[in-house]
Design a protein around this motif. Structure first.
Motif, short mmCIF file in Angstrom:
data_model
loop_
_atom_site.label_atom_id
_atom_site.label_comp_id
_atom_site.label_asym_id
_atom_site.label_seq_id
_atom_site.Cartn_x
_atom_site.Cartn_y
_atom_site.Cartn_z
N ILE A 294 0.83 -1.21 0.00
CA ILE A 294 0.00 0.00 0.00
C ILE A 294 0.87 1.26 0.00
N GLU A 295 1.91 1.24 0.83
CA GLU A 295 2.79 2.41 0.90
C GLU A 295 3.49 2.63 -0.45
N ARG A 296 3.95 1.55 -1.06
CA ARG A 296 4.63 1.67 -2.35
C ARG A 296 3.68 2.19 -3.43
N ILE A 297 2.44 1.68 -3.44
CA ILE A 297 1.47 2.11 -4.45
C ILE A 297 1.06 3.56 -4.21
N ASN A 298 0.94 3.94 -2.93
CA ASN A 298 0.63 5.35 -2.63
C ASN A 298 1.73 6.27 -3.12
N ARG A 299 2.99 5.86 -2.91
CA ARG A 299 4.11 6.67 -3.42
C ARG A 299 4.06 6.75 -4.93
N GLU A 300 3.74 5.65 -5.56
CA GLU A 300 3.64 5.62 -7.02
C GLU A 300 2.52 6.55 -7.51
N PHE A 301 1.38 6.55 -6.78
CA PHE A 301 0.27 7.42 -7.17
C PHE A 301 0.65 8.90 -7.01
N ARG A 302 1.31 9.21 -5.88
CA ARG A 302 1.73 10.60 -5.66
C ARG A 302 2.73 11.05 -6.72
N GLU A 303 3.60 10.14 -7.10
CA GLU A 303 4.61 10.48 -8.10
C GLU A 303 3.97 10.76 -9.46
N LYS A 304 2.96 9.96 -9.80
CA LYS A 304 2.32 10.12 -11.10
C LYS A 304 1.34 11.29 -11.16
N THR A 305 0.85 11.72 -10.00
CA THR A 305 -0.15 12.81 -10.00
C THR A 305 0.44 14.14 -9.55
N LYS A 306 1.72 14.18 -9.17
CA LYS A 306 2.29 15.47 -8.80
C LYS A 306 2.53 16.28 -10.07
N LEU A 307 2.55 17.59 -9.93
CA LEU A 307 2.72 18.47 -11.08
C LEU A 307 4.10 18.28 -11.69
N GLN A 308 4.13 18.13 -13.02
CA GLN A 308 5.38 17.97 -13.75
C GLN A 308 5.92 19.33 -14.17
N ASP A 309 7.11 19.31 -14.77
CA ASP A 309 7.73 20.57 -15.21
C ASP A 309 6.86 21.32 -16.20
N GLU A 310 6.25 20.58 -17.13
CA GLU A 310 5.43 21.26 -18.14
C GLU A 310 4.13 21.82 -17.56
N ASP A 311 3.75 21.35 -16.37
CA ASP A 311 2.53 21.86 -15.75
C ASP A 311 2.72 23.25 -15.15
N THR A 312 3.96 23.64 -14.91
CA THR A 312 4.22 24.95 -14.31
C THR A 312 3.69 26.07 -15.19
N ALA A 313 3.87 25.93 -16.49
CA ALA A 313 3.38 26.96 -17.42
C ALA A 313 1.86 27.08 -17.34
N PHE A 314 1.17 25.96 -17.19
CA PHE A 314 -0.29 26.00 -17.08
C PHE A 314 -0.72 26.66 -15.77
N VAL A 315 -0.01 26.39 -14.67
CA VAL A 315 -0.34 27.02 -13.39
C VAL A 315 -0.19 28.53 -13.50
N ILE A 316 0.93 28.98 -14.08
CA ILE A 316 1.17 30.42 -14.21
C ILE A 316 0.13 31.05 -15.12
N GLY A 317 -0.12 30.42 -16.27
CA GLY A 317 -1.10 30.97 -17.21
C GLY A 317 -2.50 31.03 -16.63
N ALA A 318 -2.91 29.95 -15.97
CA ALA A 318 -4.26 29.92 -15.39
C ALA A 318 -4.40 30.95 -14.29
N THR A 319 -3.37 31.09 -13.44
CA THR A 319 -3.42 32.07 -12.36
C THR A 319 -3.50 33.49 -12.91
N MET A 320 -2.72 33.77 -13.93
CA MET A 320 -2.76 35.11 -14.53
C MET A 320 -4.14 35.43 -15.09
N LEU A 321 -4.73 34.47 -15.80
CA LEU A 321 -6.06 34.70 -16.36
C LEU A 321 -7.09 34.94 -15.25
N GLN A 322 -7.01 34.16 -14.18
CA GLN A 322 -7.98 34.31 -13.09
C GLN A 322 -7.79 35.64 -12.36
#
Length: 646
Positions: A294-322
């Protein structure tokens, strides 16, 4: 060597030993299932604790909103609006009756929709409650525990087969000879060693591997003996002893092999207390393994759902628009005094003039009672129901700017009918109170409005029939639709210019239920402009969220990821981007409100969208995590089950 014995007889006795071992393994399986279920219950509790607080707050808020909406709907349905509609039938005829009836129907719809929404909300809360998720976690963990127990029980039985075969082959080869006859006998014996069951292919292959090992040593045999219980070892030792003595001759090699085996059994007997606890060890090991999975799968889930490098641009763009949305709406809805300095008023009048330029200003320019010429509609600056002076003695209909809360032309909904009709007939329609304490029947009363020879300086003159005014305006719609269109444009523009002034525009139908003073007081706290502002905030926030979700979803197309849950995991990152941007934008409005000391700068619409998304998105992520963890656990235990069954 003279090694001959009844293999079928020995196997039948061994079967009894297998039954005993299987029973012990089955008991261990039950213990594994129960203990793993308890461990996974705690793990399931930890998996949903991250959303418990947010779900509780959001659920409470949702329930309060739904309850408030339902109460508001009941209050509207039971208020004096119905009485006002009934009294108005004698004055304004079928048109007003239809409007009032529609209002009642809408009120009933509000009650019905609110009740339905509340029921759906309650069901949603039940399905996503802590207890419901904990129950699902228990069921899943019990299922996994049963699979692990079945696997352990089956593995225990196969370990006995391997140990029995290994010690048998060791005795067959102990004299250094392994004749063709012995090989054929052993091969036939392997085929009958299934004890009436079909062994998995992998088990049969392992048994053939043991039987064909020409360099088999007692150390190799011990690797298999270590995996069976002392009870099973005693049974094997008894069967081997019978087999060795069957032909009445015991060779030195057989004696040496027998001593090795007896010494091993004696050594195991010394550790009998430890051996008796093997079931507890198995359970402990299985529980520990389950928690690690369970602990290993939870770590795997967190790793796959954490924001990636390319997501930073979307966070900045979305925040600016809002943030731009918050600042722009606050700027457009800023309160300004009416008059030449009001920029929004100037812009709306410029738009009105541009539209009026397209109208054909032909026909007689003069106006008559209950008739405003199209030229007057197109050129007059204001509207007749803005008149505050009287041609004769004061009728005491209102005082100054208080006229907005007494005239039906300033109602954002009723004004589309009465305001437009007033513009086409140069009249003003007010409401006369017949109740007490500010609540009671409101009767519409209409007065003609007179202008000077320049078409300016409107003054309230004699009273006229409201029904006649509506009939005349209705005829005008049929006979001169362009004049009616110009009057409607003028009505809409006039309401727009008054929305964000200090007095504001009252809520729809307010002056039919309350007197002028109470309507004015209510409008100080919440006006039509406030409602439209909050609606615009929420609508624009949803639109930007949709745009960001669509663009971020398109980025998945360029990724070659065909794994399970790829889309759902990507969608989780999308939801995190939207939650972060909405939180930052709404927080920026709090800062702006604190700096300007103006609470109307708060992004209430965006906050409502944020609360909704916190409730739904965190629930989505929690459900996805639950499904993901259970799916990965199913893969582990289903794979073992398939290996067990071959």
């Amino acid at each position: 060597m003279g090694f001959g014995f009844d293999f079928e007889n020995i196997l039948s006795k061994a079967a009894e030993t297998v039954d005993t071992a299987s029973k012990g393994a089955a008991d261990a399986a039950g213990a594994v299932a129960q203990t793993v279920s308890s461990a996974a219950t705690a793990a399931g509790k930890a998996a949903i604790d991250t959303t418990k607080a947010a779900s509780k707050v959001a659920g409470s808020l949702t329930g309060t909103i739904a309850e408030g909406a339902c109460s508001a709907g009941r209050a509207i349905a039971a208020s004096d609006i119905g009485k006002a509609a009934s009294g108005a039938t004698d004055i304004i005829g079928g048109i007003a009756v239809g409007a009032a009836t529609e209002a009642m129907r809408q009120a009933n719809n509000v009650v019905s929709d609110a009740a339905s929404a509340m029921e759906d909300g309650v069901n949603f809360l039940k399905d996503n409650s802590f207890s419901a998720r904990l129950k699902r976690a228990r069921l899943e963990s019990f299922k996994h525990g049963m699979k692990q127990g079945i696997y352990l029980a089956g593995q225990r039985r196969f370990d006995f087969y391997y140990a029995y075969l290994a010690i048998l082959c060791f005795f067959l080869r102990c004299d250094g000879e392994f004749s063709k006859e012995e090989q054929d006998w052993l091969g036939n014996s392997l085929e009958s060693m299934s004890f009436g069951e079909s062994l998995p292919t992998s088990v049969k292959a392992r048994m053939r591997e043991i039987a064909s090992n020409e360099t088999l040593t007692f150390d190799d045999v011990k690797e298999h003996l270590d995996k069976v219980s002392l009870v099973s070892l005693d049974a094997i030792k008894e069967h081997i002893q019978i087999a060795v003595e069957l032909d009445g001759e015991v060779t030195e090699e057989e004696q040496r092999a027998d001593r090795l085996f007896s010494d091993y059994v004696a050594a195991r007997a010394v550790c009998i207390s430890l051996d008796d606890n093997w079931a507890d060890k198995v359970v402990e090991k299985s529980v520990r393994e389950y928690g690690e999975n369970i602990e290993r799968i939870n770590r795997e889930f967190r790793e796959k759902t954490k924001l990636q490098d390319e997501d930073t641009a979307f966070v900045i763009g979305a925040t600016m628009l809002q943030v731009v949305r918050v600042l722009a709406i606050n700027a457009l809805t800023q309160i300004e005094d009416a008059g030449q300095c009001n920029t929004k008023e100037q812009v709306l009048h410029d738009v009105q003039n541009d539209l009026f330029q397209k109208f054909n200003d032909s026909g007689a320019p003069g106006s008559t009672p209950l008739y405003a010429s199209k030229h007057h509609i197109l050129t007059a600056r204001g509207v007749p129901y803005d008149a505050t002076r009287y041609a004769g003695e004061s009728l005491k209909l209102f005082q100054g700017a208080n006229h907005r809360f007494a005239t039906l032309g300033h109602d954002p909904v009723l004004g589309l009918l009465f305001g437009t009709a007033n513009i086409m007939t140069n009249s003003i329609t007010c409401v006369k109170s017949t109740g007490t304490l500010g609540i009671g029947l409101r009767i519409p009363m209409t007065f003609s409005v007179a202008y000077d020879f320049t078409g300016k300086n409107p003054q309230i003159a004699e009273p006229v029939s409201t029904i006649r005014m509506l009939i005349n305006s209705g005829k005008r719609v049929v006979e001169e639709p362009s004049a009616a269109a110009a009057a409607l444009i003028k009505q809409i523009v006039h309401i727009g210019t008054d929305l964000y002034t200090p007095c504001g525009i009252q809520l729809p139908f307010a002056n039919l239920a309350l007197d002028k003073a109470h309507v004015e007081k209510l409008t100080e706290y919440v006006s039509t402009g406030d409602v439209l502002k909050v609606g615009a905030q929420a609508g624009m926030a949803v639109l930007i969220n949709w745009l960001i979700a669509a663009l971020h979803g398109c980025s998945l197309i360029f990724k070659d990821d065909a794994s399970d849950y790829a889309f759902d995991l990507h969608q989780t990152r999308t939801k995190k981007i939207i939650l972060i941007s909405n939180t930052l934008a709404t927080s920026s409005s709090v800062i702006q409100a604190a700096i300007t000391k103006n609470p109307k700068c708060l992004d209430l619409g965006g906050a409502a969208v944020l609360v909704y998304r916190l409730f739904t998105d965190l629930s989505f992520i929690a459900r996805l995590k639950e499904e993901y963890v259970n799916s990965k656990l199913d893969e582990i235990y289903d794979t073992r089950e398939r290996e067990l069954l071959g």
